[in-house]
Design an enzyme around this catalytic site. Structure first.
Site, PDB file in Angstrom:
ATOM      1  N   ALA A 216      16.485  45.137  80.773  1.00 51.26           N
ATOM      2  CA  ALA A 216      16.800  45.635  79.431  1.00 51.26           C
ATOM      3  C   ALA A 216      17.052  47.140  79.477  1.00 51.26           C
ATOM      4  CB  ALA A 216      15.650  45.334  78.469  1.00 51.26           C
ATOM      5  N   ASP A 217      17.789  47.599  78.484  1.00 51.48           N
ATOM      6  CA  ASP A 217      18.007  49.027  78.302  1.00 51.48           C
ATOM      7  C   ASP A 217      18.131  49.288  76.808  1.00 51.48           C
ATOM      8  OD1 ASP A 217      18.591  51.659  79.727  1.00 51.48           O
ATOM      9  OD2 ASP A 217      20.197  51.556  78.241  1.00 51.48           O
ATOM     10  N   THR A 218      17.482  50.338  76.344  1.00 50.95           N
ATOM     11  CA  THR A 218      17.493  50.682  74.921  1.00 50.95           C
ATOM     12  C   THR A 218      18.065  52.078  74.734  1.00 50.95           C
ATOM     13  OG1 THR A 218      15.544  49.313  74.527  1.00 50.95           O
ATOM     14  CG2 THR A 218      16.051  50.965  72.856  1.00 50.95           C
TER      15      THR A 218
END
Length: 193
Positions: A76-78
């Protein structure tokens, strides 16, 4: 629940304490595996949802060569997206304060890209939440940065911390997405694997 996942060993490819806590909330067994030095750059010309999806796919690709046939890798990446620009993790306290001043009294988007990969399958999706901050004083911003050290957070803040309690006036979308992992959407995607 999630009986279909019994054939997989779940691997969370993240060192984020928030992502670990959120995935644990789905009552699934998983392990954490982190490869150091994954490049999180992205091409110019990407915007909004494209950026964290690109980076989460790039992270997943780093694990594909070493994954076992029975593994399901979650990356994931935010990002925080405002004024057509990304606010990533601040380099220092001064940049953290500048970011919070830019968010003060305004609405921005928090976008998390997630990639699920097994041998033979790859699925990437993004979840968008809109967060509105009240006006924050310089004193409030300085207090938060000094006491909570938000250098490991996109946009220099954690909604689950003091700044979220006193500063966030409204939220549209997933609260957990703002924390770093859209677990409700992740649960739906895991059910269909």
């Amino acid at each position: 629940m999630l009986e279909n996942l019994k054939k997989y060993r779940l691997v969370l490819a993240s060192n984020s304490p928030r992502r670990k806590e959120l995935l644990a909330g789905l009552d699934v067994d998983y392990e954490v595996r982190v490869l150091p030095g994954i490049d999180e750059s992205y091409p110019d010309g990407l915007s909004g949802e494209e950026i964290p999806q690109y980076i989460s796919r790039k992270k997943a690709e780093a694990y594909e060569a070493i994954m076992q046939p029975d593994e399901l890798i979650i990356t994931a990446d935010t990002i925080v997206w405002t004024d057509g620009k990304v606010l990533g993790k601040p380099k220092d306290e001064a940049e953290a304060k500048d970011m919070l001043r830019r968010l003060s009294g305004r609405t921005h988007q928090v976008i998390t890209g997630v990639t699920l990969v097994t041998v033979g399958k790859k699925k990437t999706f993004a979840t968008v939440s809109e967060v509105t901050f009240d006006e924050l004083s310089d004193e409030e911003i300085a207090y938060y940065v000094a006491h909570y050290r938000p250098m490991d957070k996109a946009g220099a803040y954690g909604i689950q911390e003091w700044i979220g309690y006193v500063g966030v006036s409204s939220l549209s979308g997933s609260y957990f997405n703002v924390m770093g992992l859209p677990v409700q959407r992740l649960y739906k995607e895991l059910k269909t694997l």
